[in-house]
Design a protein around this motif. Structure first.
Motif, PDB file in Angstrom:
ATOM      1  N   LYS A 155      24.845 -47.783 -26.259  1.00 49.12           N
ATOM      2  CA  LYS A 155      24.977 -47.104 -24.975  1.00 49.12           C
ATOM      3  C   LYS A 155      23.777 -47.393 -24.079  1.00 49.12           C
ATOM      4  O   LYS A 155      23.933 -47.710 -22.886  1.00 49.12           O
ATOM      5  CB  LYS A 155      25.106 -45.593 -25.196  1.00 49.12           C
ATOM      6  N   ASN A 156      22.577 -47.308 -24.638  1.00 49.93           N
ATOM      7  CA  ASN A 156      21.364 -47.549 -23.852  1.00 49.93           C
ATOM      8  C   ASN A 156      21.259 -48.998 -23.383  1.00 49.93           C
ATOM      9  O   ASN A 156      20.849 -49.266 -22.247  1.00 49.93           O
ATOM     10  CB  ASN A 156      20.125 -47.163 -24.662  1.00 49.93           C
ATOM     11  N   ILE A 157      21.634 -49.926 -24.249  1.00 53.18           N
ATOM     12  CA  ILE A 157      21.588 -51.348 -23.880  1.00 53.18           C
ATOM     13  C   ILE A 157      22.547 -51.642 -22.728  1.00 53.18           C
ATOM     14  O   ILE A 157      22.199 -52.321 -21.748  1.00 53.18           O
ATOM     15  CB  ILE A 157      21.937 -52.237 -25.094  1.00 53.18           C
ATOM     16  N   MET A 158      23.766 -51.120 -22.823  1.00 53.29           N
ATOM     17  CA  MET A 158      24.768 -51.375 -21.794  1.00 53.29           C
ATOM     18  C   MET A 158      24.386 -50.704 -20.472  1.00 53.29           C
ATOM     19  O   MET A 158      24.561 -51.285 -19.396  1.00 53.29           O
ATOM     20  CB  MET A 158      26.141 -50.900 -22.267  1.00 53.29           C
ATOM     21  N   GLN A 159      23.852 -49.500 -20.558  1.00 55.47           N
ATOM     22  CA  GLN A 159      23.408 -48.816 -19.344  1.00 55.47           C
ATOM     23  C   GLN A 159      22.278 -49.579 -18.666  1.00 55.47           C
ATOM     24  O   GLN A 159      22.256 -49.721 -17.432  1.00 55.47           O
ATOM     25  CB  GLN A 159      22.952 -47.389 -19.654  1.00 55.47           C
ATOM     26  N   LEU A 160      21.352 -50.094 -19.451  1.00 51.92           N
ATOM     27  CA  LEU A 160      20.238 -50.866 -18.908  1.00 51.92           C
ATOM     28  C   LEU A 160      20.735 -52.148 -18.257  1.00 51.92           C
ATOM     29  O   LEU A 160      20.251 -52.549 -17.185  1.00 51.92           O
ATOM     30  CB  LEU A 160      19.236 -51.192 -20.019  1.00 51.92           C
ATOM     31  N   LEU A 161      21.735 -52.795 -18.877  1.00 50.20           N
ATOM     32  CA  LEU A 161      22.306 -54.016 -18.320  1.00 50.20           C
ATOM     33  C   LEU A 161      22.917 -53.771 -16.946  1.00 50.20           C
ATOM     34  O   LEU A 161      22.632 -54.486 -15.979  1.00 50.20           O
ATOM     35  CB  LEU A 161      23.367 -54.571 -19.274  1.00 50.20           C
ATOM     36  N   PHE A 162      23.758 -52.741 -16.851  1.00 45.52           N
ATOM     37  CA  PHE A 162      24.435 -52.471 -15.578  1.00 45.52           C
ATOM     38  C   PHE A 162      23.472 -51.935 -14.526  1.00 45.52           C
ATOM     39  O   PHE A 162      23.621 -52.230 -13.336  1.00 45.52           O
ATOM     40  CB  PHE A 162      25.606 -51.510 -15.795  1.00 45.52           C
ATOM     41  N   LEU A 163      22.488 -51.171 -14.962  1.00 43.47           N
ATOM     42  CA  LEU A 163      21.467 -50.698 -14.022  1.00 43.47           C
ATOM     43  C   LEU A 163      20.676 -51.879 -13.463  1.00 43.47           C
ATOM     44  O   LEU A 163      20.344 -51.910 -12.266  1.00 43.47           O
ATOM     45  CB  LEU A 163      20.527 -49.704 -14.708  1.00 43.47           C
ATOM     46  N   SER A 164      20.411 -52.860 -14.312  1.00 40.48           N
ATOM     47  CA  SER A 164      19.709 -54.070 -13.866  1.00 40.48           C
ATOM     48  C   SER A 164      20.517 -54.815 -12.812  1.00 40.48           C
ATOM     49  O   SER A 164      19.960 -55.305 -11.826  1.00 40.48           O
ATOM     50  CB  SER A 164      19.433 -54.997 -15.057  1.00 40.48           C
ATOM     51  N   LEU A 165      21.840 -54.873 -12.990  1.00 36.01           N
ATOM     52  CA  LEU A 165      22.699 -55.534 -12.001  1.00 36.01           C
ATOM     53  C   LEU A 165      22.687 -54.787 -10.675  1.00 36.01           C
ATOM     54  O   LEU A 165      22.715 -55.412  -9.606  1.00 36.01           O
ATOM     55  CB  LEU A 165      24.126 -55.644 -12.531  1.00 36.01           C
ATOM     56  N   ILE A 166      22.645 -53.453 -10.735  1.00 34.04           N
ATOM     57  CA  ILE A 166      22.596 -52.651  -9.511  1.00 34.04           C
ATOM     58  C   ILE A 166      21.339 -52.953  -8.712  1.00 34.04           C
ATOM     59  O   ILE A 166      21.325 -52.878  -7.484  1.00 34.04           O
ATOM     60  CB  ILE A 166      22.675 -51.145  -9.854  1.00 34.04           C
ATOM     61  N   VAL A 167      20.270 -53.341  -9.417  1.00 35.71           N
ATOM     62  CA  VAL A 167      19.003 -53.679  -8.751  1.00 35.71           C
ATOM     63  C   VAL A 167      18.958 -55.144  -8.344  1.00 35.71           C
ATOM     64  O   VAL A 167      18.607 -55.481  -7.201  1.00 35.71           O
ATOM     65  CB  VAL A 167      17.803 -53.358  -9.673  1.00 35.71           C
ATOM     66  N   ILE A 168      19.350 -56.043  -9.249  1.00 33.39           N
ATOM     67  CA  ILE A 168      19.169 -57.485  -9.023  1.00 33.39           C
ATOM     68  C   ILE A 168      20.148 -58.047  -7.994  1.00 33.39           C
ATOM     69  O   ILE A 168      19.772 -58.879  -7.165  1.00 33.39           O
ATOM     70  CB  ILE A 168      19.301 -58.251 -10.358  1.00 33.39           C
ATOM     71  N   ILE A 169      21.407 -57.603  -8.025  1.00 34.08           N
ATOM     72  CA  ILE A 169      22.386 -58.135  -7.071  1.00 34.08           C
ATOM     73  C   ILE A 169      21.968 -57.857  -5.624  1.00 34.08           C
ATOM     74  O   ILE A 169      22.000 -58.775  -4.792  1.00 34.08           O
ATOM     75  CB  ILE A 169      23.799 -57.596  -7.373  1.00 34.08           C
ATOM     76  N   PRO A 170      21.576 -56.623  -5.266  1.00 32.24           N
ATOM     77  CA  PRO A 170      21.092 -56.408  -3.898  1.00 32.24           C
ATOM     78  C   PRO A 170      19.879 -57.257  -3.533  1.00 32.24           C
ATOM     79  O   PRO A 170      19.789 -57.768  -2.405  1.00 32.24           O
ATOM     80  CB  PRO A 170      20.741 -54.910  -3.887  1.00 32.24           C
ATOM     81  N   ILE A 171      18.954 -57.432  -4.478  1.00 32.98           N
ATOM     82  CA  ILE A 171      17.785 -58.278  -4.216  1.00 32.98           C
ATOM     83  C   ILE A 171      18.222 -59.711  -3.923  1.00 32.98           C
ATOM     84  O   ILE A 171      17.679 -60.382  -3.041  1.00 32.98           O
ATOM     85  CB  ILE A 171      16.811 -58.239  -5.408  1.00 32.98           C
ATOM     86  N   SER A 172      19.253 -60.167  -4.648  1.00 28.73           N
ATOM     87  CA  SER A 172      19.745 -61.536  -4.436  1.00 28.73           C
ATOM     88  C   SER A 172      20.270 -61.727  -3.025  1.00 28.73           C
ATOM     89  O   SER A 172      20.171 -62.819  -2.458  1.00 28.73           O
ATOM     90  CB  SER A 172      20.846 -61.869  -5.452  1.00 28.73           C
ATOM     91  N   ARG A 173      20.823 -60.682  -2.430  1.00 26.52           N
ATOM     92  CA  ARG A 173      21.370 -60.794  -1.082  1.00 26.52           C
ATOM     93  C   ARG A 173      20.268 -61.007  -0.036  1.00 26.52           C
ATOM     94  O   ARG A 173      20.474 -61.687   0.968  1.00 26.52           O
ATOM     95  CB  ARG A 173      22.186 -59.541  -0.735  1.00 26.52           C
ATOM     96  N   ILE A 174      19.121 -60.401  -0.296  1.00 27.03           N
ATOM     97  CA  ILE A 174      17.974 -60.635   0.591  1.00 27.03           C
ATOM     98  C   ILE A 174      17.415 -62.020   0.346  1.00 27.03           C
ATOM     99  O   ILE A 174      17.090 -62.749   1.289  1.00 27.03           O
ATOM    100  CB  ILE A 174      16.878 -59.569   0.367  1.00 27.03           C
ATOM    101  N   TYR A 175      17.318 -62.400  -0.922  1.00 29.17           N
ATOM    102  CA  TYR A 175      16.717 -63.691  -1.269  1.00 29.17           C
ATOM    103  C   TYR A 175      17.493 -64.840  -0.648  1.00 29.17           C
ATOM    104  O   TYR A 175      16.884 -65.763  -0.079  1.00 29.17           O
ATOM    105  CB  TYR A 175      16.664 -63.861  -2.789  1.00 29.17           C
ATOM    106  N   ILE A 176      18.826 -64.818  -0.742  1.00 32.06           N
ATOM    107  CA  ILE A 176      19.611 -65.928  -0.190  1.00 32.06           C
ATOM    108  C   ILE A 176      19.826 -65.769   1.320  1.00 32.06           C
ATOM    109  O   ILE A 176      20.507 -66.581   1.944  1.00 32.06           O
ATOM    110  CB  ILE A 176      20.959 -66.096  -0.919  1.00 32.06           C
ATOM    111  N   ASN A 177      19.248 -64.723   1.871  1.00 33.21           N
ATOM    112  CA  ASN A 177      19.175 -64.501   3.319  1.00 33.21           C
ATOM    113  C   ASN A 177      20.538 -64.303   3.976  1.00 33.21           C
ATOM    114  O   ASN A 177      20.802 -64.803   5.072  1.00 33.21           O
ATOM    115  CB  ASN A 177      18.442 -65.653   4.015  1.00 33.21           C
TER     116      ASN A 177
END
Length: 208
Positions: A155-177
């Motif tokens: 449960k903790n591993i899967m929650q951490l994975l999806f939480l990471s996507l919630i953070v990284i995907i938005p950052i990617s949108r800024i990075y690719i401008n």
């Protein structure tokens, strides 16, 4: 009302306030919004070949095609399990909140996207649709994981994975401008508030 519910209500209210503040600032083209955007772009857009490859691939995890496939599979699973309330919870989060509400706001604000994009994108910028989808879809998955997964480690591993996507995907949108930082912050604030509001309306708890 319990203290936990009061805290959640406070967070939902704060999320809507942050979103409305950003929406007003973007609509009025306020100077403070430009400063926030400039600072965020300077912080994130440190380009390199490795980062280019990473973020151009990660951003696809918030695309319409990928999230539609995940939503379809998850919907079939919930219907097979006869979890109709959870199915409606998912549908409201993805189709109404991430879909309809996002597009409605985009066409009200009509903020153009940044130029010189790594991946060409069209349409309006505010708020970020990928960010809205990320927090509403992967946030829904985190809630469902808490309901269905009994193994604490898994449960903790899967929650951490999806939480990471919630953070990284938005950052990617800024990075690719293709989005400004204000688009991302607004998407996170509005997406979180809509997710928690939906959870309250459908009474989705830890032991549903």
């Amino acid at each position: 009302m319990r203290n936990k519910q009061k805290l959640q209500l406070l967070c939902v209210t704060l999320g809507f306030i942050i979103f409305l503040g950003l929406a007003t600032g973007v609509f009025l083209q306020s100077e403070w919004v430009s400063e926030v955007n400039h600072f965020g772009q300077q912080l994130i857009q440190n380009r390199s070949p490795i980062a280019d490859t990473f973020f151009t691939h990660v951003t696809q995890l918030g695309s319409v095609t990928f999230t539609s496939l995940v939503t379809l599979l998850l919907s079939l699973f919930l219907l097979f399990q006869r979890q109709y309330r959870l199915f409606l919870f998912l549908v409201v989060n993805i189709i109404i909140s991430a879909g309809f509400i996002t597009q409605l706001v985009k066409h009200i604000i009509k903020n153009p996207r940044p130029v010189t994009q790594l991946i060409p994108e069209h349409g309006y910028s505010f708020p970020s649709g990928h960010t809205m989808v990320s927090i509403l879809l992967y946030g829904t998955l985190i809630i469902l994981i808490r309901l269905y997964i009994k193994n604490t480690w898994l449960k903790n591993i899967m929650q951490l994975l999806f939480l990471s996507l919630i953070v990284i995907i938005p950052i990617s949108r800024i990075y690719i401008n293709v989005h400004y930082p204000s688009d991302i912050l607004a998407g996170l604030a509005l997406g979180y508030s809509l997710l928690m509001l939906s959870r309250y309306i459908f009474n989705i708890g830890e032991h549903t």
